[in-house]
Design a protein around this motif. Structure first.
Motif, PDB file in Angstrom:
ATOM      1  N   HIS A 185       0.873  -1.181   0.000  1.00 25.75           N
ATOM      2  CA  HIS A 185       0.000   0.000   0.000  1.00 25.75           C
ATOM      3  C   HIS A 185       0.906   1.225   0.000  1.00 25.75           C
ATOM      4  O   HIS A 185       1.697   1.408   0.930  1.00 25.75           O
ATOM      5  N   GLU A 197      -2.120   6.880   1.064  1.00 29.87           N
ATOM      6  CA  GLU A 197      -2.770   8.088   0.540  1.00 29.87           C
ATOM      7  C   GLU A 197      -1.974   9.302   1.004  1.00 29.87           C
ATOM      8  O   GLU A 197      -1.665   9.425   2.196  1.00 29.87           O
ATOM      9  N   THR A 239      -8.065   2.695  -6.472  1.00 26.44           N
ATOM     10  CA  THR A 239      -9.081   2.690  -5.419  1.00 26.44           C
ATOM     11  C   THR A 239     -10.466   2.984  -5.987  1.00 26.44           C
ATOM     12  O   THR A 239     -10.617   3.516  -7.088  1.00 26.44           O
ATOM     13  N   ARG A 291     -16.037   4.089   2.658  1.00 30.47           N
ATOM     14  CA  ARG A 291     -15.156   5.238   2.856  1.00 30.47           C
ATOM     15  C   ARG A 291     -15.777   6.255   3.821  1.00 30.47           C
ATOM     16  O   ARG A 291     -15.100   6.840   4.653  1.00 30.47           O
ATOM     17  N   CYS A 332      -5.627   4.152   3.442  1.00 31.76           N
ATOM     18  CA  CYS A 332      -6.333   4.860   2.376  1.00 31.76           C
ATOM     19  C   CYS A 332      -6.797   6.239   2.829  1.00 31.76           C
ATOM     20  O   CYS A 332      -7.149   7.081   1.994  1.00 31.76           O
TER      21      CYS A 332
END
Length: 369
Positions: free
Chosen positions: A47, A50, A83, A231, A284
């Motif tokens: 990952h 973000e 994403t 989210r 994220c």
């Protein structure tokens, strides 16, 4: 019941052995070099974080694994898929910019970054698995094109799955945008208008314009537009948004396990998880908070299920850090992740993965000094 080996080393370093050297020693002791890497493409799933979030794994750790694979004659690349939600990683161009900004580039890691599902998240391979919930997984094509699969995971909390470990990094992370939508589609959240503070964070974070305000400035979710990505749950600082139905997050975890099976079946794979900066939510998010518990160490195994259970057990043995989000939650369970996100059940993913033959819950810890 069969026992899997999980190798562990802590974060204590000396002048003669730093953390990067400890990671290399760990994975070698765990027999990563028994994999035949010679002239083979090796996908390292990570990952990239973000932008704005600082709890993602430093690229220095990735370079250790890259260099080791190259020493074995392999051709490694770092990879992730685009994403589903609003952010800076929903197309390959922005995703690459984000990866480079956070330090993942050929000059710092020694290998290239490939966004596995292409420019718009539509470059996918269809992998038939005939699972209980997924019949044909949609996986980023570059990941399926690789000969060998390695997962390098930041172990942390997660608002929908309880924690984000190896299974989450592989199953959800390797799904194309359509694959991610398939995994999320069973659980669509609702807003508790008595708790809603009208801050608008959920509206800003919805990629599908499914959230609007009513005449009283209370948020509401249009389930016809919502894809169930979750989210908004993590974006709400007031716990006003929760999944619909008791089984929604369990089904998400079942699908993640089945997608993990699609990624791993029929090829060599190896898994590494670092229990460091254990943030309450996924990387994220464009922010991170005080870690829930102290740093624990680095884990490695050929068994991603045993690896996740070992990491969860290690976290649950740790004290809660004062001032963290977890310290403000009711401690109703002997499980930090359930206390942090009460609507989640991480064990459902583990149990389903065992059912699929992905690994074992019973493990032996082998400590590497």
């Amino acid at each position: 019941m069969e026992t899997s080996k999980v190798y562990f080393t802590d974060f204590k370093a000396t002048s003669s052995c730093n953390l990067l050297q400890k990671l290399e020693k760990l994975v070698k002791k765990a027999d990563i070099t028994n994999i035949d890497f010679n002239n083979k493409y090796a996908a390292i799933k990570i990952h990239f974080g973000e932008p704005g979030n600082l709890s993602y794994l430093r690229p220095n750790y990735a370079k250790v694994i890259v260099d080791l694979i190259k020493e074995q004659g392999g051709r490694p690349f770092l990879t992730d898929c685009n994403t589903l939600y609003v952010g800076r990683r929903k197309n390959a161009l922005d995703h690459l910019d984000s990866a480079y900004e956070n330090g993942f580039n050929p000059f710092t890691t020694g290998c290239h970054v490939i966004i596995a599902d292409g420019l718009k998240g539509t470059d996918e391979a269809y992998v038939p698995i005939n699972g209980e919930y997924v019949k044909e997984a949609k996986i980023g094509r570059a990941i399926m094109d690789a000969d060998i699969f390695i997962s390098l995971t930041h172990f942390k909390g997660h608002e929908s799955t309880g924690f984000g470990g190896a299974l989450k990094n592989i199953g959800m992370g390797c799904g194309s945008r359509a694959g991610k939508m398939e995994m999320h589609s069973s659980g669509k959240p609702n807003v508790d208008i008595d708790i809603c503070k009208s801050c608008g964070a959920c509206v800003k974070n919805c990629a599908h314009d499914a959230i609007t305000f009513d005449e009283h400035r209370k948020a509401g979710i249009n389930h016809d537009l919502c894809v169930g990505c979750g989210r908004c749950i993590g974006a709400c600082n007031f716990d006003a948004i929760n999944p619909w139905g008791d089984q929604a997050n369990d089904i998400l975890n079942y699908k993640i396990a089945e997608y993990t099976y699609a990624v791993l079946k029929d090829r060599p794979h190896f898994h590494i998880s670092l229990v460091v900066d254990v943030s309450p939510n996924c990387d994220c998010h464009s922010e991170n908070d005080i870690p829930l518990v102290p740093n624990v160490g680095m884990f490695a195994s050929f068994d991603p299920v045993a690896l996740d259970v070992a990491c969860a057990d290690a976290v649950n043995k740790q004290p809660v850090i004062a001032g963290s989000q977890l310290s403000k939650k009711k401690q109703n369970h002997h499980d930090h992740f359930t206390n942090m996100h009460p609507t989640t059940n991480w064990k459902s993913s583990i149990d389903h993965a065992v059912k699929l033959g992905l690994g074992n819950k019973v493990y032996e810890i082998i400590t590497i000094k």
